[in-house]
Design a protein around this motif. Structure first.
Motif, PDB file in Angstrom:
ATOM      1  N   LEU A 198       0.862  -1.179   0.000  1.00 49.73           N
ATOM      2  CA  LEU A 198       0.000   0.000   0.000  1.00 49.73           C
ATOM      3  C   LEU A 198       0.902   1.233   0.000  1.00 49.73           C
ATOM      4  O   LEU A 198       1.878   1.294   0.748  1.00 49.73           O
ATOM      5  CB  LEU A 198      -0.890   0.002   1.239  1.00 49.73           C
ATOM      6  CG  LEU A 198      -2.160   0.857   1.233  1.00 49.73           C
ATOM      7  CD1 LEU A 198      -3.138   0.344   0.178  1.00 49.73           C
ATOM      8  CD2 LEU A 198      -2.819   0.822   2.609  1.00 49.73           C
ATOM      9  N   PHE A 199       0.569   2.195  -0.837  1.00 46.17           N
ATOM     10  CA  PHE A 199       1.298   3.467  -0.863  1.00 46.17           C
ATOM     11  C   PHE A 199       0.361   4.545  -0.352  1.00 46.17           C
ATOM     12  O   PHE A 199      -0.771   4.688  -0.830  1.00 46.17           O
ATOM     13  CB  PHE A 199       1.766   3.792  -2.280  1.00 46.17           C
ATOM     14  CG  PHE A 199       2.619   5.033  -2.366  1.00 46.17           C
ATOM     15  CD1 PHE A 199       3.883   5.071  -1.812  1.00 46.17           C
ATOM     16  CD2 PHE A 199       2.150   6.169  -3.006  1.00 46.17           C
ATOM     17  CE1 PHE A 199       4.672   6.205  -1.891  1.00 46.17           C
ATOM     18  CE2 PHE A 199       2.928   7.317  -3.093  1.00 46.17           C
ATOM     19  CZ  PHE A 199       4.183   7.331  -2.534  1.00 46.17           C
ATOM     20  N   ILE A 200       0.818   5.309   0.644  1.00 47.78           N
ATOM     21  CA  ILE A 200      -0.011   6.319   1.301  1.00 47.78           C
ATOM     22  C   ILE A 200       0.610   7.688   1.089  1.00 47.78           C
ATOM     23  O   ILE A 200       1.806   7.881   1.300  1.00 47.78           O
ATOM     24  CB  ILE A 200      -0.145   6.026   2.808  1.00 47.78           C
ATOM     25  CG1 ILE A 200      -0.594   4.577   3.038  1.00 47.78           C
ATOM     26  CG2 ILE A 200      -1.124   6.996   3.462  1.00 47.78           C
ATOM     27  CD1 ILE A 200      -0.564   4.161   4.495  1.00 47.78           C
ATOM     28  N   VAL A 201      -0.223   8.638   0.668  1.00 51.33           N
ATOM     29  CA  VAL A 201       0.219  10.012   0.412  1.00 51.33           C
ATOM     30  C   VAL A 201      -0.646  10.968   1.225  1.00 51.33           C
ATOM     31  O   VAL A 201      -1.873  10.842   1.251  1.00 51.33           O
ATOM     32  CB  VAL A 201       0.109  10.365  -1.087  1.00 51.33           C
ATOM     33  CG1 VAL A 201       0.621  11.780  -1.336  1.00 51.33           C
ATOM     34  CG2 VAL A 201       0.881   9.369  -1.933  1.00 51.33           C
ATOM     35  N   SER A 202      -0.014  11.913   1.890  1.00 50.36           N
ATOM     36  CA  SER A 202      -0.748  12.942   2.629  1.00 50.36           C
ATOM     37  C   SER A 202      -0.743  14.245   1.849  1.00 50.36           C
ATOM     38  O   SER A 202       0.139  14.494   1.030  1.00 50.36           O
ATOM     39  CB  SER A 202      -0.126  13.164   4.007  1.00 50.36           C
ATOM     40  OG  SER A 202       1.177  13.709   3.879  1.00 50.36           O
ATOM     41  N   GLY A 203      -1.725  15.079   2.141  1.00 55.12           N
ATOM     42  CA  GLY A 203      -1.816  16.385   1.517  1.00 55.12           C
ATOM     43  C   GLY A 203      -2.862  17.233   2.219  1.00 55.12           C
ATOM     44  O   GLY A 203      -3.656  16.728   3.007  1.00 55.12           O
ATOM     45  N   PHE A 250      -4.785   6.483  -0.689  1.00 56.76           N
ATOM     46  CA  PHE A 250      -4.275   5.119  -0.590  1.00 56.76           C
ATOM     47  C   PHE A 250      -4.263   4.480  -1.975  1.00 56.76           C
ATOM     48  O   PHE A 250      -5.277   4.488  -2.683  1.00 56.76           O
ATOM     49  CB  PHE A 250      -5.150   4.288   0.360  1.00 56.76           C
ATOM     50  CG  PHE A 250      -5.118   4.749   1.792  1.00 56.76           C
ATOM     51  CD1 PHE A 250      -4.361   4.084   2.734  1.00 56.76           C
ATOM     52  CD2 PHE A 250      -5.859   5.852   2.192  1.00 56.76           C
ATOM     53  CE1 PHE A 250      -4.331   4.507   4.055  1.00 56.76           C
ATOM     54  CE2 PHE A 250      -5.838   6.289   3.510  1.00 56.76           C
ATOM     55  CZ  PHE A 250      -5.069   5.602   4.444  1.00 56.76           C
ATOM     56  N   TYR A 251      -3.121   3.892  -2.316  1.00 56.55           N
ATOM     57  CA  TYR A 251      -2.969   3.196  -3.592  1.00 56.55           C
ATOM     58  C   TYR A 251      -2.432   1.798  -3.310  1.00 56.55           C
ATOM     59  O   TYR A 251      -1.395   1.640  -2.652  1.00 56.55           O
ATOM     60  CB  TYR A 251      -2.010   3.950  -4.517  1.00 56.55           C
ATOM     61  CG  TYR A 251      -2.548   5.290  -4.961  1.00 56.55           C
ATOM     62  CD1 TYR A 251      -3.174   5.435  -6.196  1.00 56.55           C
ATOM     63  CD2 TYR A 251      -2.440   6.406  -4.127  1.00 56.55           C
ATOM     64  CE1 TYR A 251      -3.679   6.668  -6.588  1.00 56.55           C
ATOM     65  CE2 TYR A 251      -2.951   7.641  -4.515  1.00 56.55           C
ATOM     66  CZ  TYR A 251      -3.563   7.762  -5.749  1.00 56.55           C
ATOM     67  OH  TYR A 251      -4.070   8.977  -6.144  1.00 56.55           O
ATOM     68  N   ILE A 252      -3.129   0.774  -3.791  1.00 55.23           N
ATOM     69  CA  ILE A 252      -2.750  -0.607  -3.533  1.00 55.23           C
ATOM     70  C   ILE A 252      -2.157  -1.221  -4.793  1.00 55.23           C
ATOM     71  O   ILE A 252      -2.586  -0.915  -5.922  1.00 55.23           O
ATOM     72  CB  ILE A 252      -3.973  -1.426  -3.046  1.00 55.23           C
ATOM     73  CG1 ILE A 252      -3.507  -2.770  -2.482  1.00 55.23           C
ATOM     74  CG2 ILE A 252      -5.011  -1.604  -4.142  1.00 55.23           C
ATOM     75  CD1 ILE A 252      -4.584  -3.489  -1.692  1.00 55.23           C
ATOM     76  N   LEU A 253      -1.145  -2.048  -4.596  1.00 54.91           N
ATOM     77  CA  LEU A 253      -0.524  -2.744  -5.714  1.00 54.91           C
ATOM     78  C   LEU A 253      -1.359  -3.975  -6.044  1.00 54.91           C
ATOM     79  O   LEU A 253      -1.442  -4.913  -5.255  1.00 54.91           O
ATOM     80  CB  LEU A 253       0.916  -3.143  -5.362  1.00 54.91           C
ATOM     81  CG  LEU A 253       1.715  -3.858  -6.453  1.00 54.91           C
ATOM     82  CD1 LEU A 253       1.819  -2.995  -7.705  1.00 54.91           C
ATOM     83  CD2 LEU A 253       3.102  -4.232  -5.950  1.00 54.91           C
ATOM     84  N   ARG A 254      -1.976  -3.961  -7.207  1.00 57.46           N
ATOM     85  CA  ARG A 254      -2.848  -5.049  -7.613  1.00 57.46           C
ATOM     86  C   ARG A 254      -2.028  -6.238  -8.095  1.00 57.46           C
ATOM     87  O   ARG A 254      -0.827  -6.128  -8.372  1.00 57.46           O
ATOM     88  CB  ARG A 254      -3.805  -4.569  -8.708  1.00 57.46           C
ATOM     89  CG  ARG A 254      -4.710  -3.421  -8.248  1.00 57.46           C
ATOM     90  CD  ARG A 254      -5.382  -2.750  -9.418  1.00 57.46           C
ATOM     91  NE  ARG A 254      -6.368  -3.623 -10.049  1.00 57.46           N
ATOM     92  CZ  ARG A 254      -7.673  -3.576  -9.804  1.00 57.46           C
ATOM     93  NH1 ARG A 254      -8.134  -2.714  -8.914  1.00 57.46           N
ATOM     94  NH2 ARG A 254      -8.500  -4.367 -10.431  1.00 57.46           N
ATOM     95  N   LYS A 255      -2.689  -7.371  -8.218  1.00 53.78           N
ATOM     96  CA  LYS A 255      -2.009  -8.580  -8.685  1.00 53.78           C
ATOM     97  C   LYS A 255      -1.580  -8.456 -10.136  1.00 53.78           C
ATOM     98  O   LYS A 255      -0.729  -9.214 -10.600  1.00 53.78           O
ATOM     99  CB  LYS A 255      -2.919  -9.793  -8.489  1.00 53.78           C
ATOM    100  CG  LYS A 255      -3.174 -10.095  -7.016  1.00 53.78           C
ATOM    101  CD  LYS A 255      -4.068 -11.308  -6.826  1.00 53.78           C
ATOM    102  CE  LYS A 255      -4.286 -11.579  -5.336  1.00 53.78           C
ATOM    103  NZ  LYS A 255      -5.168 -12.755  -5.118  1.00 53.78           N
ATOM    104  N   SER A 256      -2.150  -7.505 -10.833  1.00 60.19           N
ATOM    105  CA  SER A 256      -1.750  -7.237 -12.216  1.00 60.19           C
ATOM    106  C   SER A 256      -0.477  -6.407 -12.285  1.00 60.19           C
ATOM    107  O   SER A 256      -0.069  -5.975 -13.359  1.00 60.19           O
ATOM    108  CB  SER A 256      -2.880  -6.522 -12.959  1.00 60.19           C
ATOM    109  OG  SER A 256      -3.178  -5.281 -12.327  1.00 60.19           O
ATOM    110  N   LYS A 257       0.146  -6.152 -11.110  1.00 60.76           N
ATOM    111  CA  LYS A 257       1.380  -5.377 -11.003  1.00 60.76           C
ATOM    112  C   LYS A 257       1.180  -3.927 -11.426  1.00 60.76           C
ATOM    113  O   LYS A 257       2.031  -3.329 -12.073  1.00 60.76           O
ATOM    114  CB  LYS A 257       2.503  -6.016 -11.822  1.00 60.76           C
ATOM    115  CG  LYS A 257       2.866  -7.418 -11.394  1.00 60.76           C
ATOM    116  CD  LYS A 257       3.314  -7.456  -9.939  1.00 60.76           C
ATOM    117  CE  LYS A 257       3.672  -8.873  -9.496  1.00 60.76           C
ATOM    118  NZ  LYS A 257       4.044  -8.932  -8.062  1.00 60.76           N
TER     119      LYS A 257
END
Length: 466
Positions: free
Chosen positions: A89-94, A106-113
């Motif tokens: 999971l990649f988390i960015v604040s702003g 929040f951005y999740i790395l899917r199984k499709s890469k």
């Protein structure tokens, strides 16, 4: 050691109007790379392997995260099954609404890469999810936000609010390879009220570490999550059956019953899977299931068990009147070497070895700080911790045109007797390799114990040593 491979990485879609790269983040288990640009936007690249046969090019598939952004971190989502593969999971604040709220995306790395926006479920007060934005936190964004993540936990520090929030995360759904059904459950676990500025923030191996003026403050993460509930203590809650992964942050598999440190090769030595047991549920006695989590409140100067402050060495400077004035320093960066040992960079450019003597839950932690021999005035440092190695490799830079590769014998350095007998008694950092850069160095990122990524003035360079 010698440099066996070096390459300058060609940035995608080069253009005079492309924003420059200002900082880099790397997640080793998935080989995910995050580039922050000068306009505060991010580019996310999955499966980034700069030292493979196609090392000169970036993956064509990437995700652009629009500005404004203030801080970011990677987080590994590990289920209660220790044999399952963690999700990234990649988390960015702003800022949101002129800084009156903090927006977490929040951005999740899917199984499709490929990275995609994650659906987040949060039901606590002062947290709400909006599908077109992200999670809105009822807290002042102000001038600065710091994020730090590890496994199933991340922390957020707001300078304007003078608070640190500790969050837990759990992934649900996605069975049968269906990424569309994945939901990330977000839970606020604890709040630390700060009375002093925080200069660096880190979560490693079950500890929350705060870089402060003249020292480092260490919180036991398990204690932060459990709070001070006497009933919970009397029930002797089964930490091993609890979620949020019982405070075991890192890759110490042998001690905590997870699988062996099998290395999962990605073409770079030292990359291994990171596992951790836990989910956002608690098991107390025969009861298992979602339990209302206590949003525990702590003070930065808490003197209760599970918190300790370890001081840095103070510097004495002689004045014209021959009087000595003590100069304070700040702990500006903290990185893990092993389970209980951390490398600390202070604002004077010196390195220190922080050793924690006791990490037992409920007991008073103690620790000591050992200044290391100066090889240069350090501006950047990077470490790829490997608990299976006796000697750790650290990459340090003076911020000009050189990166020194140093070997740290953690046990010998920490066992040295502390005293005031001069620099000859300080643990020595042998320089085993020097890398020269044609550009002024902005940042250094460890890809593995034998590989490094160097950010110059808008250019990226990858080096491997042997």
């Amino acid at each position: 050691m010698v440099v066996v491979q070096a390459s300058k990485l060609t940035l995608p879609n080069p253009s005079l109007f492309s924003p420059h790269i200002t900082s880099v983040l790397f997640e080793p288990s998935s080989l995910s790379l995050a580039l922050m640009h000068s306009d505060s936007s991010f580019s996310l690249y999955p499966s980034f392997s700069p030292l493979s046969s196609s090392s000169s090019s970036f993956p064509s598939l990437h995700t652009l995260i629009p500005s404004p952004s203030s801080s970011s971190t990677f987080l590994l989502l590990q289920s209660s099954n220790p044999n399952s593969t963690p999700r990234v999971l990649f988390i960015v604040s702003g800022p949101r609404k002129a800084g009156s709220e903090v927006l977490l995306r929040f951005y999740i790395l899917r199984k499709s890469k490929a990275f995609a926006k994650a659906r987040v479920l949060c039901s606590q007060k002062d947290l709400r999810f909006e599908s077109n934005l992200g999670v809105l936190v009822n807290a002042k964004h102000g001038v600065s936000i710091k994020l730090a993540g590890s496994i199933n936990y991340f922390a957020m520090y707001s300078v304007s609010s003078s608070k640190i929030w500790v969050f837990g995360a759990k992934m649900e759904g996605g069975d049968g390879g269906d990424d569309d059904s994945v939901v990330v459950k977000l839970m606020r676990c604890a709040v630390v009220e700060c009375s002093k500025p925080i200069w660096s923030l880190s979560i490693s191996f079950g500890f929350l570490l705060l870089g402060e003026e003249n020292g480092v403050r260490v919180f036991n993460l398990r204690r932060l999550v459990k709070g001070r509930d006497n009933k919970a203590k009397s029930l002797k809650s089964d930490i091993r059956g609890s979620s949020l992964p019982n405070g075991i942050i890192g890759n110490d598999y042998r001690k905590h019953g997870a699988r062996d440190r099998g290395s999962k090769s990605h073409g770079i030595e030292g990359l291994s899977e990171v596992t951790c047991n836990g989910d956002v549920e608690w098991k107390i006695g025969k009861h298992r299931g979602p339990v209302k989590q206590m949003n525990a409140k702590f003070r930065q100067d808490d003197r209760d068990g599970g918190v300790c402050f370890v001081a840095l060495k103070r510097y004495d400077v002689e004045t014209k009147s021959s009087a000595k004035v003590s100069i304070s320093t700040k702990a500006v960066s903290i990185q893990a070497l092993s389970q209980r040992k951390f490398l600390v960079l202070d604002s004077a450019g010196d390195l220190h070895l922080l050793c924690l003597d006791n990490s037992v839950v409920g007991a008073n932690m103690t620790g000591h700080m050992r200044q290391l021999t100066r090889t240069m005035k350090v501006q950047n440092m990077a470490i790829h911790p490997d608990v299976s190695m006796i000697s750790q490799t650290a990459w340090i830079s003076d911020g000009h045109n050189t990166v020194h590769v140093v070997a740290i014998d953690v046990d010998n350095a920490s066992n040295a007797t502390d005293g005031n007998d001069g620099d000859d008694k300080l643990p020595h950092l042998p320089v085993v390799q020097v890398i020269f850069s044609g550009e002024r160095i902005q940042d250094v990122i460890s890809l593995a114990s034998n590989a490094v990524l160097i950010l110059g003035q808008g250019s990226l360079y990858a080096y491997a040593i042997s």
